[in-house]
Scaffold this motif. Sequence first.
Motif, PDB file in Angstrom:
ATOM      1  N   GLU A   1      25.484  28.029  48.398  1.00 31.10           N
ATOM      2  CA  GLU A   1      25.198  26.700  48.953  1.00 31.10           C
ATOM      3  C   GLU A   1      26.064  25.646  48.276  1.00 31.10           C
ATOM      4  O   GLU A   1      26.189  25.610  47.042  1.00 31.10           O
ATOM      5  CB  GLU A   1      23.724  26.354  48.737  1.00 31.10           C
ATOM      6  N   VAL A   2      26.648  24.764  49.081  1.00 35.31           N
ATOM      7  CA  VAL A   2      27.391  23.630  48.570  1.00 35.31           C
ATOM      8  C   VAL A   2      26.453  22.414  48.614  1.00 35.31           C
ATOM      9  O   VAL A   2      26.034  21.979  49.673  1.00 35.31           O
ATOM     10  CB  VAL A   2      28.648  23.354  49.424  1.00 35.31           C
ATOM     11  N   GLU A   3      26.128  21.892  47.433  1.00 35.03           N
ATOM     12  CA  GLU A   3      25.165  20.792  47.326  1.00 35.03           C
ATOM     13  C   GLU A   3      25.882  19.474  47.078  1.00 35.03           C
ATOM     14  O   GLU A   3      26.662  19.350  46.138  1.00 35.03           O
ATOM     15  CB  GLU A   3      24.186  21.066  46.182  1.00 35.03           C
ATOM     16  N   GLN A   4      25.632  18.491  47.944  1.00 36.68           N
ATOM     17  CA  GLN A   4      26.219  17.166  47.713  1.00 36.68           C
ATOM     18  C   GLN A   4      25.386  16.424  46.682  1.00 36.68           C
ATOM     19  O   GLN A   4      24.148  16.327  46.786  1.00 36.68           O
ATOM     20  CB  GLN A   4      26.288  16.365  49.010  1.00 36.68           C
ATOM     21  N   ILE A   5      26.030  15.914  45.652  1.00 35.37           N
ATOM     22  CA  ILE A   5      25.313  15.237  44.571  1.00 35.37           C
ATOM     23  C   ILE A   5      25.710  13.767  44.448  1.00 35.37           C
ATOM     24  O   ILE A   5      25.170  13.046  43.613  1.00 35.37           O
ATOM     25  CB  ILE A   5      25.561  15.945  43.219  1.00 35.37           C
TER      26      ILE A   5
ATOM     27  N   TRP B   1      30.429  17.274  45.186  1.00 35.37           N
ATOM     28  CA  TRP B   1      29.702  18.466  45.597  1.00 35.37           C
ATOM     29  C   TRP B   1      29.745  19.496  44.475  1.00 35.37           C
ATOM     30  O   TRP B   1      30.726  19.575  43.723  1.00 35.37           O
ATOM     31  CB  TRP B   1      30.342  19.072  46.854  1.00 35.37           C
TER      32      TRP B   1
ATOM     33  N   ALA C   1      34.215  19.576  50.589  1.00 35.35           N
ATOM     34  CA  ALA C   1      33.031  20.435  50.528  1.00 35.35           C
ATOM     35  C   ALA C   1      33.339  21.822  51.101  1.00 35.35           C
ATOM     36  O   ALA C   1      32.954  22.850  50.523  1.00 35.35           O
ATOM     37  CB  ALA C   1      31.869  19.792  51.274  1.00 35.35           C
TER      38      ALA C   1
ATOM     39  N   VAL D   1      28.616  23.751  43.400  1.00 35.01           N
ATOM     40  CA  VAL D   1      28.202  25.083  43.835  1.00 35.01           C
ATOM     41  C   VAL D   1      27.846  25.892  42.593  1.00 35.01           C
ATOM     42  O   VAL D   1      28.590  25.885  41.606  1.00 35.01           O
ATOM     43  CB  VAL D   1      29.321  25.817  44.619  1.00 35.01           C
ATOM     44  N   ARG D   2      26.738  26.618  42.654  1.00 39.26           N
ATOM     45  CA  ARG D   2      26.294  27.464  41.541  1.00 39.26           C
ATOM     46  C   ARG D   2      26.398  28.922  41.943  1.00 39.26           C
ATOM     47  O   ARG D   2      26.035  29.301  43.056  1.00 39.26           O
ATOM     48  CB  ARG D   2      24.855  27.124  41.175  1.00 39.26           C
TER      49      ARG D   2
ATOM     50  N   ARG E   1      21.260  24.224  33.332  1.00 39.64           N
ATOM     51  CA  ARG E   1      21.439  25.162  34.445  1.00 39.64           C
ATOM     52  C   ARG E   1      20.586  26.404  34.205  1.00 39.64           C
ATOM     53  O   ARG E   1      20.249  26.719  33.056  1.00 39.64           O
ATOM     54  CB  ARG E   1      22.913  25.556  34.567  1.00 39.64           C
TER      55      ARG E   1
ATOM     56  N   GLU F   1      28.866  26.831  37.381  1.00 38.15           N
ATOM     57  CA  GLU F   1      29.040  25.957  38.539  1.00 38.15           C
ATOM     58  C   GLU F   1      30.485  25.486  38.667  1.00 38.15           C
ATOM     59  O   GLU F   1      31.257  25.529  37.711  1.00 38.15           O
ATOM     60  CB  GLU F   1      28.098  24.755  38.427  1.00 38.15           C
TER      61      GLU F   1
END
Length: 284
Positions: free
Chosen positions: A279-283, A204, A237, A206-207, A188, A194
């Motif tokens: 930002e919420v990132e889908q992984i 999901w 999310a 978030v950082r 990171r 995160e």
Amino acid sequence: MTTILSIQSAVAYGHVGNSAAVFPMQRLGVEVWPVNTVHFSNHTGYGAWRGPLMAPGDVRDVITGVEEREALAEVDAVLSGYQGGEEIGDVILDAVARVKAANPDAIYACDPVMGNAKSGCFVHPAIPVLLRERVVPAADLITPNQFELGFLTETEPETLEDTLASVDRARDMGPSTVLVTSVLRPDRPADTIEMLAVHGDGAWIVRTPHLPMKANGSGDVTAALFTTHLLQTGDAAVALGRTVSSVFDLLQRTLDSGRRELQLVQSQEEIANPRMQFEVEQIR
């Protein structure tokens, strides 16, 4: 209206346990029924405190009294945090069973408090065994930090892939939803932290900036907010994004205040109306 039965510790001064969790949930429009397992003057991090540890039988009696009002069918979730002993664990599990008998759609949200990466495990050796073998299998939602996730699953998650694999192991134990706080993967960016949520087939992350502070009760607020937002929206999310936003602003205000205790009441607007600044990132 969403109703949550929250079985946790309580303090007069400061914000941990129910004294951290109840107000944010109420501010989000939730009916909260707090059942206190201790009533201390302040949290134990000060090294000195006063007040009673509630006898497990007394805690059970409070829940039985609520049941006698034929009210358990109204409960949408049971929320628990730090479990000080096996007998309290039995009381909580019994309460979960009673609630689910009255309302099969109710969930059990458990924050499996055991320790953190910096301090290690700080609970009685019986507690991790209790959580791993009996409590987590009964839970629908758990909110461990990355260290606790490893302890529960007997793994050592570091990378994102490790952490997701550990979450899958935790879900195999029983919970369908896992929120992992304080995710500190080695790749990171510097001075970031995160939070990861896994629900259904999705995951999901978030950082946020990593604030230079230790805030007792922040995990209790996090578990309460995520549980509430997930119940209200059904969208992990959205629940993750709202929770991270509110908790970050709460911690930033607490840091800016120079005070040791969470500035919870002062941050109520950010709790009720999260800024959604991350930002919420889908992984997955």
